[in-house]
Every structure is written in structure tokens, then in C-alpha cells.
Motif scaffolding. Sequence first.
Motif, PDB file in Angstrom:
ATOM      1  N   THR A  66     -45.111  32.803  56.583  1.00 39.91           N
ATOM      2  CA  THR A  66     -44.366  33.282  55.421  1.00 39.91           C
ATOM      3  C   THR A  66     -44.234  34.795  55.430  1.00 39.91           C
ATOM      4  N   PHE A  67     -45.342  35.502  55.777  1.00 35.30           N
ATOM      5  CA  PHE A  67     -45.298  36.963  55.784  1.00 35.30           C
ATOM      6  C   PHE A  67     -44.334  37.488  56.833  1.00 35.30           C
ATOM      7  N   LEU A  68     -44.416  36.913  58.036  1.00 31.58           N
ATOM      8  CA  LEU A  68     -43.527  37.372  59.101  1.00 31.58           C
ATOM      9  C   LEU A  68     -42.068  37.070  58.770  1.00 31.58           C
ATOM     10  N   ARG A  69     -41.840  35.900  58.140  1.00 38.18           N
ATOM     11  CA  ARG A  69     -40.461  35.552  57.765  1.00 38.18           C
ATOM     12  C   ARG A  69     -39.922  36.535  56.718  1.00 38.18           C
ATOM     13  N   ALA A  70     -40.774  36.872  55.732  1.00 40.79           N
ATOM     14  CA  ALA A  70     -40.335  37.820  54.696  1.00 40.79           C
ATOM     15  C   ALA A  70     -40.058  39.200  55.290  1.00 40.79           C
ATOM     16  N   ALA A  71     -40.943  39.636  56.204  1.00 39.49           N
ATOM     17  CA  ALA A  71     -40.740  40.943  56.839  1.00 39.49           C
ATOM     18  C   ALA A  71     -39.454  40.954  57.664  1.00 39.49           C
ATOM     19  N   ALA A  72     -39.214  39.840  58.365  1.00 37.71           N
ATOM     20  CA  ALA A  72     -38.006  39.756  59.183  1.00 37.71           C
ATOM     21  C   ALA A  72     -36.755  39.775  58.309  1.00 37.71           C
ATOM     22  N   ILE A  73     -36.821  39.065  57.166  1.00 38.75           N
ATOM     23  CA  ILE A  73     -35.667  39.038  56.266  1.00 38.75           C
ATOM     24  C   ILE A  73     -35.354  40.437  55.751  1.00 38.75           C
ATOM     25  N   ILE A  74     -36.424  41.187  55.335  1.00 39.59           N
ATOM     26  CA  ILE A  74     -36.216  42.548  54.819  1.00 39.59           C
ATOM     27  C   ILE A  74     -35.636  43.455  55.894  1.00 39.59           C
ATOM     28  N   LEU A  75     -36.221  43.395  57.092  1.00 41.04           N
ATOM     29  CA  LEU A  75     -35.765  44.262  58.184  1.00 41.04           C
ATOM     30  C   LEU A  75     -34.328  43.936  58.578  1.00 41.04           C
ATOM     31  N   LEU A  76     -34.029  42.654  58.743  1.00 41.05           N
ATOM     32  CA  LEU A  76     -32.678  42.269  59.137  1.00 41.05           C
ATOM     33  C   LEU A  76     -31.682  42.562  58.017  1.00 41.05           C
ATOM     34  N   GLY A  77     -32.130  42.407  56.759  1.00 42.08           N
ATOM     35  CA  GLY A  77     -31.254  42.734  55.633  1.00 42.08           C
ATOM     36  C   GLY A  77     -30.879  44.200  55.632  1.00 42.08           C
ATOM     37  N   LEU A  78     -31.856  45.075  55.915  1.00 42.20           N
ATOM     38  CA  LEU A  78     -31.563  46.506  55.976  1.00 42.20           C
ATOM     39  C   LEU A  78     -30.596  46.825  57.105  1.00 42.20           C
ATOM     40  N   VAL A  79     -30.768  46.119  58.238  1.00 43.38           N
ATOM     41  CA  VAL A  79     -29.857  46.336  59.366  1.00 43.38           C
ATOM     42  C   VAL A  79     -28.431  45.929  58.992  1.00 43.38           C
ATOM     43  N   VAL A  80     -28.301  44.765  58.337  1.00 48.58           N
ATOM     44  CA  VAL A  80     -26.972  44.292  57.932  1.00 48.58           C
ATOM     45  C   VAL A  80     -26.373  45.229  56.888  1.00 48.58           C
ATOM     46  N   PHE A  81     -27.198  45.685  55.911  1.00 47.43           N
ATOM     47  CA  PHE A  81     -26.693  46.623  54.904  1.00 47.43           C
ATOM     48  C   PHE A  81     -26.159  47.891  55.551  1.00 47.43           C
ATOM     49  N   ALA A  82     -26.924  48.428  56.498  1.00 53.20           N
ATOM     50  CA  ALA A  82     -26.495  49.659  57.168  1.00 53.20           C
ATOM     51  C   ALA A  82     -25.191  49.440  57.922  1.00 53.20           C
ATOM     52  N   GLY A  83     -25.089  48.296  58.607  1.00 49.97           N
ATOM     53  CA  GLY A  83     -23.866  48.008  59.340  1.00 49.97           C
ATOM     54  C   GLY A  83     -22.676  47.830  58.421  1.00 49.97           C
ATOM     55  N   LEU A  84     -22.879  47.115  57.301  1.00 47.98           N
ATOM     56  CA  LEU A  84     -21.790  46.933  56.343  1.00 47.98           C
ATOM     57  C   LEU A  84     -21.353  48.258  55.725  1.00 47.98           C
ATOM     58  N   LEU A  85     -22.331  49.093  55.390  1.00 44.34           N
ATOM     59  CA  LEU A  85     -22.006  50.395  54.794  1.00 44.34           C
ATOM     60  C   LEU A  85     -21.193  51.244  55.769  1.00 44.34           C
ATOM     61  N   ALA A  86     -21.577  51.201  57.047  1.00 47.22           N
ATOM     62  CA  ALA A  86     -20.837  51.964  58.055  1.00 47.22           C
ATOM     63  C   ALA A  86     -19.423  51.417  58.248  1.00 47.22           C
ATOM     64  N   LEU A  87     -19.297  50.080  58.279  1.00 48.44           N
ATOM     65  CA  LEU A  87     -17.997  49.472  58.525  1.00 48.44           C
ATOM     66  C   LEU A  87     -17.053  49.599  57.332  1.00 48.44           C
ATOM     67  N   LEU A  88     -17.558  49.261  56.144  1.00 51.90           N
ATOM     68  CA  LEU A  88     -16.686  49.161  54.979  1.00 51.90           C
ATOM     69  C   LEU A  88     -16.410  50.489  54.309  1.00 51.90           C
TER      70      LEU A  88
END
Length: 441
Positions: free
Chosen positions: A3-25
Motif C-alpha cells: 500500500t505504501f509503495l503504491r501510494a508513493a508511486a501514485i504521488i510521484l507519477l501524478g506529479l510527473v503527469v501534472f508537470a507534463g500537462l502544465l508544460a503542454l497545455l
Amino acid sequence: MGTFLRAAAIILLGLVVFAGLLALLVGLNFTQRLDDSELYAGAFSETGAYARIYDEVLVDEALKERTGGLLGNMEIAAHDEVVDVLREVMPPEYLREQVEANIDRFTAYLRYDVDQLEIYVILEEPLERMETAMLGRVHGYVDGLDIAEPETSDCSPEALQRLAEASANPFAELSQGKLPKSAPSLSILSQGCREREFDRWFGYVLDDPGMGEQAADILGSEVEDLRRSFVEGDTRGFIKAAAGPLVEPVVENAAADVRRQLPPDGRIDLLGWLTSQPGGPGREDIEQQAESLREALSAVNGPMKRAALVMVVLGILLMALVHLPNPSAMLRWPGITLLVGGGICLVAGLVLNSVAPGMARSAVASVVPSSAVVPAPAVSLAGDLAESLTQQATGGFLPMAAVVVALGAVLIVASLYYNRLPELVGRSEAGSGEGGRNSQT
């Protein structure tokens, strides 16, 4: 996965997607528009720049000497009349053509379609229109010229000579590129006097000390046309008939003076002119800054765009894989990420689109303060152009951001109904079976 690793992965990947969306849009939405010529042309049209150049900028007293120089420094009665002539010589359509041609050259340079940045104006066409415009202005001026009534109306040689002296003055002024203040009336003479004494009177005019040799020769060659207006007693018609031949050499000389200051191809290198001004930037500085801008846009719109796209796509895919083998979660978390990320980009884009234009206007006012060289109307126009350009460049994010938000919402809804999909499918099949049996019955 824990559960901890899944939550950490979700947060990290979410930040990556947010950064990519912010750059693109938001970021790339802005930079990709900077090499689009329609963006700049739209800013000029939206601000009414072409009309304002005449109505606000050129009429400013600070530019009186410069605008007069565009017409070879011919002496026009008032500064606003110079601007009226310039409007005929260089109409708004011509300005639009020249501006949009330079916009195309600039954006082509940014796209690496050309190697050298060239910004110039071609003046050959306006110079060809100068003579017609100036003659039209002179004829229009003559229509409102003050016609003075001489003191005597007799036909004696003395009276004819006095009338000739008064008449020679406006002709001499016209031959020097000046507009006379008044002219004596020819109708003071009787019809018979005008018919009999034209040659004597005209000889007095040509021999007047104030009349130059060239002007006398010009009028002498137009004697028959002038005789007709004189005999009719048409003072304004007489002056107009004389004005054309007298002003034509002045206009030709004025156009020649302007041409002598131009290269053989009739181009004014605007970058060269800018760098030649006292306190202006150097040519190398401008070229280095332009090259830096071009390289930055190429890097942002090329590798950085691809990197941002990879961040979004790969981040969403990895986020789905993290929740294997739970299909509902595989849909829900990417959907939440896209919904929230798209919403954040939407808000960021709206803020940028509302704040950046005002900042661009303020930047122009601070970099180019109004002065005797750059009058306040020119600074105001530049500020409006910067504001409109920034407004349009930071816009356009809404459709893509809305698509991302909608996609996120679809994934979330799909995750909610995924577990009920077999039940819904079973109901659909059952309904179809009953319908078939009923039809057989």
C-alpha cells in the motif's frame, strides 16, 4: 505491491503527469504560437494599429520633422496636412502589406525557414504616388485660397504691372514648394481688357524679379492653357493650371532626395536604421538576441514538447500498471490525475491569460519610455500591441484543457461502472432473449 509503495508511486507519477500537462497545455501552447504569423497580424488588426499610426502617432509634434522628411521636406502649411498627404502616399493598405511581409520574414526566421533575419520597408511604390498626392493637395489648397481684390480695375500699363507683381508672388512660392497665403483676383479686369492685354500682363509676370528663371520658363511653356483661364477671369483655375507645372519639378526633386538616401532596390533596412540611432542597440546585439530566441523556441517546441508528451503518456500508463490486476482502479486513478491536472492547467491558463497582457504593456512602457524621439502615442500603440499579442499568445489553451478534463471524467465514470459491466451485459442479453421468445410466440 504494498500500500505504501503504491501510494508513493501514485504521488510521484501524478506529479510527473501534472508537470507534463502544465508544460503542454500552458507553456507550449504559448511558445508554439510565437512563430505563427497570424498571431502578430491579428494583434495589429485588433488594436487598429494601421489607422492609429496616422491618427495618433504621425500627427504628434515630436515627429513633425521626421514626417516632413518622408516627403522631401516640402513646405506644407500645417503638420496635419503632411500626415494627410502621407496617408495618400502610404495608405493603410500599403502599411498592412509591409507589416505583414515583415511578420512573415520574422516568423520564417524563427522556424529556421531562412538563415538571416531581415526587416525592411520598400518605398518605391509610395515614391511613385508622391507627385499625384502633392498635386492633389495643392489643387485642394487653391480651392480655399484667399482671393484678394486689387485696388484698381483699369487697364492701364501701370495697373497691369501692379497686378502682375501681385500675381507673380504666389507663382514664385509654388515653384519653391511653398503654398501662397493669397492671390489677386483676375476678374477685376474687364473681359475686353483680359482679351487684349494678356500678353502684356503675362510678360510682366515672367519678368518680375521674384520669379526664378526656371519658373518663368515653365510658365512660358504653358502660355496657351494659361491664356484661356485668364481670359475667362478664372483666378483659381489660372493658379491650378500654373501650379501643376510649377510644383512638378519640386516634387520630383523631393522624391529624388528621398531616393538618394535609399539603396538601389528602394528598401529601408529597419534594423540598420534602429542600430544607427543614438543610444540604440548594436546590430550584433539584435542578431544575437534573435538567434537566442530562435534556439530557445526550437528547443522548447521540439525536444521539450516530446519530453512533456512522454511524461504524460508514460505517467498515465505506469499509474494504470501500478494498480494491476484491479481494472477499476486502473481506470480511476489515471482519470483522477487527468481531471485534476487538466483543471489545474485550466486555472493556470486563465490566470496567465489575465495577468500576462498587463505585464507585457508595463514592460513596454518601462523599456521604451516616451521622449522626443519616441512620442507618447507611439509608446501607447506599442503597449497595446504587446498586450494584444500576449493576450492571444496565452489563449488557446481552453480546448485542449477541456479535452483532458473530459477524458479524466470519462475514465472516472468508466471505473465506477466497470464492476457492474457483466451485470449490465447480462441484463441486456436476457432482455434480448425474452424479446426473441415473445416474437416466436
